[in-house]
Motif scaffolding. Sequence first.
Motif, PDB file in Angstrom:
ATOM      1  N   SER A 229       1.800 -35.117  39.758  1.00 52.38           N
ATOM      2  CA  SER A 229       1.148 -36.398  40.003  1.00 52.38           C
ATOM      3  C   SER A 229       1.947 -37.513  39.333  1.00 52.38           C
ATOM      4  O   SER A 229       2.674 -37.288  38.384  1.00 52.38           O
ATOM      5  CB  SER A 229      -0.290 -36.400  39.476  1.00 52.38           C
ATOM      6  N   TYR A 251      -2.999 -40.176  29.645  1.00 47.41           N
ATOM      7  CA  TYR A 251      -2.292 -40.122  30.918  1.00 47.41           C
ATOM      8  C   TYR A 251      -3.297 -40.424  32.025  1.00 47.41           C
ATOM      9  O   TYR A 251      -4.363 -39.804  32.078  1.00 47.41           O
ATOM     10  CB  TYR A 251      -1.668 -38.745  31.139  1.00 47.41           C
ATOM     11  N   THR A 252      -2.966 -41.382  32.886  1.00 45.86           N
ATOM     12  CA  THR A 252      -3.865 -41.666  34.000  1.00 45.86           C
ATOM     13  C   THR A 252      -3.092 -41.809  35.305  1.00 45.86           C
ATOM     14  O   THR A 252      -1.989 -42.351  35.325  1.00 45.86           O
ATOM     15  CB  THR A 252      -4.695 -42.940  33.772  1.00 45.86           C
ATOM     16  N   ARG A 254      -4.709 -43.291  37.671  1.00 46.49           N
ATOM     17  CA  ARG A 254      -5.421 -44.418  38.256  1.00 46.49           C
ATOM     18  C   ARG A 254      -5.369 -45.652  37.355  1.00 46.49           C
ATOM     19  O   ARG A 254      -6.407 -46.180  36.939  1.00 46.49           O
ATOM     20  CB  ARG A 254      -6.883 -44.034  38.511  1.00 46.49           C
ATOM     21  N   THR A 257      -7.693 -48.625  37.620  1.00 45.34           N
ATOM     22  CA  THR A 257      -9.068 -48.688  37.085  1.00 45.34           C
ATOM     23  C   THR A 257      -9.087 -49.075  35.604  1.00 45.34           C
ATOM     24  O   THR A 257     -10.115 -48.969  34.949  1.00 45.34           O
ATOM     25  CB  THR A 257      -9.775 -47.330  37.245  1.00 45.34           C
ATOM     26  N   TYR A 330     -14.627 -31.630  28.031  1.00 48.10           N
ATOM     27  CA  TYR A 330     -13.970 -31.599  29.342  1.00 48.10           C
ATOM     28  C   TYR A 330     -12.549 -32.133  29.316  1.00 48.10           C
ATOM     29  O   TYR A 330     -11.891 -32.224  30.353  1.00 48.10           O
ATOM     30  CB  TYR A 330     -14.813 -32.333  30.392  1.00 48.10           C
ATOM     31  N   TYR A 335      -3.043 -30.824  28.830  1.00 54.47           N
ATOM     32  CA  TYR A 335      -2.688 -31.625  30.005  1.00 54.47           C
ATOM     33  C   TYR A 335      -2.469 -33.048  29.562  1.00 54.47           C
ATOM     34  O   TYR A 335      -3.234 -33.573  28.733  1.00 54.47           O
ATOM     35  CB  TYR A 335      -3.790 -31.556  31.068  1.00 54.47           C
ATOM     36  N   ALA A 339      -5.940 -36.595  25.821  1.00 55.38           N
ATOM     37  CA  ALA A 339      -6.947 -37.660  25.679  1.00 55.38           C
ATOM     38  C   ALA A 339      -7.050 -38.379  27.015  1.00 55.38           C
ATOM     39  O   ALA A 339      -6.072 -38.421  27.762  1.00 55.38           O
ATOM     40  CB  ALA A 339      -6.521 -38.633  24.595  1.00 55.38           C
ATOM     41  N   VAL A 340      -8.225 -38.912  27.336  1.00 49.93           N
ATOM     42  CA  VAL A 340      -8.338 -39.659  28.589  1.00 49.93           C
ATOM     43  C   VAL A 340      -8.958 -41.032  28.346  1.00 49.93           C
ATOM     44  O   VAL A 340      -9.743 -41.234  27.428  1.00 49.93           O
ATOM     45  CB  VAL A 340      -9.204 -38.933  29.652  1.00 49.93           C
ATOM     46  N   VAL A 343     -13.243 -43.691  32.880  1.00 52.62           N
ATOM     47  CA  VAL A 343     -13.674 -44.718  33.831  1.00 52.62           C
ATOM     48  C   VAL A 343     -14.861 -44.155  34.603  1.00 52.62           C
ATOM     49  O   VAL A 343     -14.701 -43.643  35.706  1.00 52.62           O
ATOM     50  CB  VAL A 343     -12.528 -45.079  34.804  1.00 52.62           C
ATOM     51  N   HIS A 346     -15.439 -44.540  38.364  1.00 53.81           N
ATOM     52  CA  HIS A 346     -14.538 -44.019  39.388  1.00 53.81           C
ATOM     53  C   HIS A 346     -14.020 -42.611  39.122  1.00 53.81           C
ATOM     54  O   HIS A 346     -13.137 -42.138  39.823  1.00 53.81           O
ATOM     55  CB  HIS A 346     -13.391 -45.007  39.603  1.00 53.81           C
ATOM     56  N   ASP A 347     -14.539 -41.965  38.122  1.00 54.07           N
ATOM     57  CA  ASP A 347     -14.173 -40.569  37.877  1.00 54.07           C
ATOM     58  C   ASP A 347     -15.470 -39.800  37.655  1.00 54.07           C
ATOM     59  O   ASP A 347     -16.280 -40.175  36.789  1.00 54.07           O
ATOM     60  CB  ASP A 347     -13.271 -40.473  36.646  1.00 54.07           C
ATOM     61  N   ARG A 349     -16.214 -36.852  36.452  1.00 59.99           N
ATOM     62  CA  ARG A 349     -16.452 -36.189  35.161  1.00 59.99           C
ATOM     63  C   ARG A 349     -16.889 -37.212  34.120  1.00 59.99           C
ATOM     64  O   ARG A 349     -17.832 -37.001  33.364  1.00 59.99           O
ATOM     65  CB  ARG A 349     -15.179 -35.473  34.694  1.00 59.99           C
TER      66      ARG A 349
HETATM   67  C1  ANZ Z   1      -8.446 -42.584  34.442  1.00 54.74           C
HETATM   68  C2  ANZ Z   1      -9.018 -42.272  35.742  1.00 54.74           C
HETATM   69  C3  ANZ Z   1      -9.803 -43.062  36.550  1.00 54.74           C
HETATM   70  C4  ANZ Z   1      -8.610 -41.024  36.171  1.00 54.74           C
HETATM   71  C5  ANZ Z   1     -10.201 -42.559  37.756  1.00 54.74           C
HETATM   72  C6  ANZ Z   1      -8.987 -40.471  37.355  1.00 54.74           C
HETATM   73  C7  ANZ Z   1      -9.796 -41.269  38.170  1.00 54.74           C
HETATM   74  P1  ANZ Z   1      -4.248 -35.299  38.015  1.00 54.74           P
HETATM   75  O1  ANZ Z   1      -4.367 -36.203  39.197  1.00 54.74           O
HETATM   76  O2  ANZ Z   1      -4.750 -33.920  38.263  1.00 54.74           O
HETATM   77  O3  ANZ Z   1      -2.882 -35.336  37.375  1.00 54.74           O
HETATM   78  N1  ANZ Z   1      -6.843 -36.500  32.651  1.00 54.74           N
HETATM   79  C8  ANZ Z   1      -5.695 -36.835  32.057  1.00 54.74           C
HETATM   80  N2  ANZ Z   1      -5.445 -36.037  31.022  1.00 54.74           N
HETATM   81  C9  ANZ Z   1      -6.484 -35.197  30.948  1.00 54.74           C
HETATM   82  C10 ANZ Z   1      -6.813 -34.149  30.072  1.00 54.74           C
HETATM   83  N3  ANZ Z   1      -6.036 -33.803  29.048  1.00 54.74           N
HETATM   84  N4  ANZ Z   1      -7.963 -33.466  30.292  1.00 54.74           N
HETATM   85  C11 ANZ Z   1      -8.780 -33.817  31.314  1.00 54.74           C
HETATM   86  N5  ANZ Z   1      -8.507 -34.800  32.153  1.00 54.74           N
HETATM   87  C12 ANZ Z   1      -7.374 -35.499  31.981  1.00 54.74           C
HETATM   88  O4  ANZ Z   1      -5.290 -35.867  36.926  1.00 54.74           O
HETATM   89  C13 ANZ Z   1      -5.015 -37.022  36.225  1.00 54.74           C
HETATM   90  C14 ANZ Z   1      -6.323 -37.557  35.751  1.00 54.74           C
HETATM   91  O5  ANZ Z   1      -6.961 -36.547  34.974  1.00 54.74           O
HETATM   92  C15 ANZ Z   1      -6.112 -38.752  34.866  1.00 54.74           C
HETATM   93  O6  ANZ Z   1      -6.409 -39.956  35.552  1.00 54.74           O
HETATM   94  C16 ANZ Z   1      -7.225 -38.584  33.849  1.00 54.74           C
HETATM   95  O7  ANZ Z   1      -8.301 -39.308  34.399  1.00 54.74           O
HETATM   96  C17 ANZ Z   1      -7.507 -37.122  33.803  1.00 54.74           C
HETATM   97  F1  ANZ Z   1     -10.940 -43.321  38.544  1.00 54.74           F
HETATM   98  O8  ANZ Z   1      -7.525 -41.528  34.162  1.00 54.74           O
HETATM   99  B1  ANZ Z   1      -7.713 -40.410  35.074  1.00 54.74           B
END
Ligand code: ANZ
Length: 859
Positions: A229, A251-252, A254, A257, A330, A335, A339-340, A343, A346-347, A349
């Motif tokens: 990703s 790491y995001t 998105r 958001t 969670y 990964y 830390a996350v 949001v 929009h997420d 979990r």
């Molecule tokens: C903010 C956010 C907003 C996210 C949103 C998603 C949707 P993929 O796509 O599978 O690579 N993430 C990052 N590190 C994580 C961790 N150590 N444990 C659990 N979740 C973690 O997944 C990337 C998304 O997984 C990241 O984007 C993060 O949530 C979450 F509307 O950030 B996201």
Amino acid sequence: MVVDDKYDPHSVEREAQLFWENNQTFSVNECSEKEKFYCLAMFPYPSGKLHMGHVRNYTIADVIARYQRMLGKNVLQPMGWDAFGLPAENAAIENNTEPSEWTKKNIQTMKSQLKSLGLAIDWSREFATCEPSYFKWEQWFFTRLFEKNLVYKKASAVNWCPSCETVLANEQVIDTSCWRCDSVVEKKNIPQWFIKITKYADELLSGLEDLEHWPDQVKTMQRNWIGKSRGINITFNVKDKEFNHHQLEVYTTRPDTLMGVTYLALAPEHPLTSDLSKKNNDIAKFVKRCSRQKVSEEEFATVSKIGIDTGLKAIHPLTNDLLPIWVGNYVLIDYGSGAVMAVPGHDQRDFEFAKKYNLKIKQVVSLDKKNTSINEKAIIEKGNLINSGKYNDLTFNEAFSAIAEDLKKLNQGEVTSNYRLRDWGVSRQRYWGAPIPMFNLLSGGEIPIPYDRLPVSLDKQKFNKGERNNKTQEFNGRQVIQETDTFDTFMESSWYHARFTCSNDTSQMIDPVKANYWLPVDQYIGGIEHAILHLLYARFFHKLMRDEGLLNSDEPFKKLLCQGMVLSESYFYEKNGKKIWVSPSEVEFHRNENGKLTKITQINSDQELSSGGVTKMSKSKNNGIDPQVIIDNYGADTVRLFTMFAAPPEQTMEWSEQGVAGAFKFLKRLWKITYDQAIVNFPKEETDKAQLNQQQLDLRRKTHETIAKVTDDYSRRNTFNTAIAAVMELLNEVTKIRPLCASSSIVRREAIINSILMLYPVVPHICIKLWEMLDNEVPISEASWPEVDESALQKSFVTIVIQVNGKVRGRIEVGIGEDDAAVKHKAIRQENVSRFIENREIKKIIFVPNKLINIVVSV
Ligand code: ANZ
């Protein structure tokens, strides 16, 4: 040549197999002028005896190998045994023997079964992965990887049964309990070895592009497993005197958001969480609770979310708002950065977590559709930004770039990629595997066991006594304990394809000259259940071997064919509310006078049975059919023919006793047709094609059309079932002509000989005999694939009606495709026609090709 009018499969097969064995027909080497073709079916686990899945797999491979051989290629088809693994260990414990004994016995049985199937295998290359001469090189390779810093040891969770005090494999955990004693299984962290497959993630992903001849489905599964990703690493500062030296990186994917972040969440194992635990008992307790119920990656989307507020606040990099920092079960430690930025709008979990703990939920993305509300669940789709200040109205892509740029200016964000793929944990706490060739130093750390001490072998006595631990010993003046873990058995199956090119080399793992001649495998065949792990690991190992200079190709398998499952009807009766499954071989069908099925019972009993439907042959439904029984009854050719005829290789295939009987009947018929031809006394030489009558020409055309179709089926479509059907059709045509004259005999003979050649890859034994019956000089195993005679393909003649001024005056035979002028000329000169046009002026000639000519003349 003595010709036999009766088909006796057993003597035919015995003789053929003996011939192949004595003549080493299928042993090959690199010293050949011919083009090479390496055909490999996934090698079997020696579980006891062959099942129908094996039969299907190896027959498909054999048909391809024999076909390629007939095309004039130097074909390698090897066979070996994927011999380490848990079942041997369990069986050994049960029977009070040693896993190697059980394994050897099974290999013996299964090898003779494979031989009875008549596979064109180069047996001189056979090996079992449990042989020290094989795993020695795996151990050597691992130490090379260690030296190259491609392996490391780290603590990782295993399934632990507290009452048996042993590690359990995943398949030994049944509904969270130990398979043996039923106690609840715990997670335990123990040090284990990992290979850095993640270093090759990018190449494993991009390499898929070049695998033109792999099923898309498999490539998609591999792509998803690698899970690349694109996102941003964003840094949040912590606002706290004591902890502000922590900068939180998240790491995001998105960043659009970012203005909707309402809290941050840390993994329980995050360094900041650990620091906080030392001060805060509640956090320490929470972390402990999480470690007991360690959530695996597959579970983490569905597990119920729990968390604790740390009381700390982080500073939003763009707005400077203060955001609460939580710890959540969670969030995965391995990964991204553990830390996350949460949001909840929009997420999903984050949404569930926020609802549970009453955290703020803010919508920052709007979809064009009406009624998008974040009351019930998060809006996870991408859209245009709202409530985001200067970023309002931007699309996902625009917002990604704009926010990335702003964060970069502030030195608080960097665009990057992440992979779902994890490093490969290769340690198994098992006896029956290749020992990991490492010394653990008592003073901490590890060193590889030097090359001259390899292979590190298995200690039978220790197994018999049920001991696990190794004793301390001295090595180069240091106190060491030899590693007790063994390798994941996926290690052995990751490089066997390369070892087959030089199985007997005792001086090196791979002989580059031989490997580079044979590799990559031209056609690999196996079950779809290996679509992800085995194929990914084998691709990875291939690249590791390349980088070690052992071979020079990038990918191991050029073409991949995943065969479908073998299904069969299942039957059961109920006893005390439990289903008792009865083998289809023990079932009797009762019918009334009209042939209608009235009931099904178990043979020799009145027990009435119900149908459990057609399902995958399996132990649990007791609906497996023992291929050996069928081979013993009908011969291998019938089994091979049925298996190939029942379905195209990639689709599921349903076992049917009737189908088997039908295949046998066809072979008997083939025998009879050939026999009838063999006893004909006409010359066999070429006939003058011009002398053939229509029926004979038609048969020749059918023969060559069939060759064209079957060639396409074998080479491009891999649909052996339609190839067989086409030959059957051709043979039907043969029987319509009786060999009463030399010409008929010759065209029949041509059709039969070509049918035999086309069936040879599928039913080789019978074809050898039939071929001899027709007095061919070269043995069929050296014969080439038939070629299409284009001239025979032309549909030779059609009858054309000739009219003069609309009245039928005659008929002529013309060649199809014959040119118009010539046809018109013939028409005019036709005897009767010429009478009607004599002395008249031809005004025009209307010509409907292949049908009619109307000559318009003056009256
Ligand atoms: C903010 C956010 C907003 C996210 C949103 C998603 C949707 P993929 O796509 O599978 O690579 N993430 C990052 N590190 C994580 C961790 N150590 N444990 C659990 N979740 C973690 O997944 C990337 C998304 O997984 C990241 O984007 C993060 O949530 C979450 F509307 O950030 B996201």
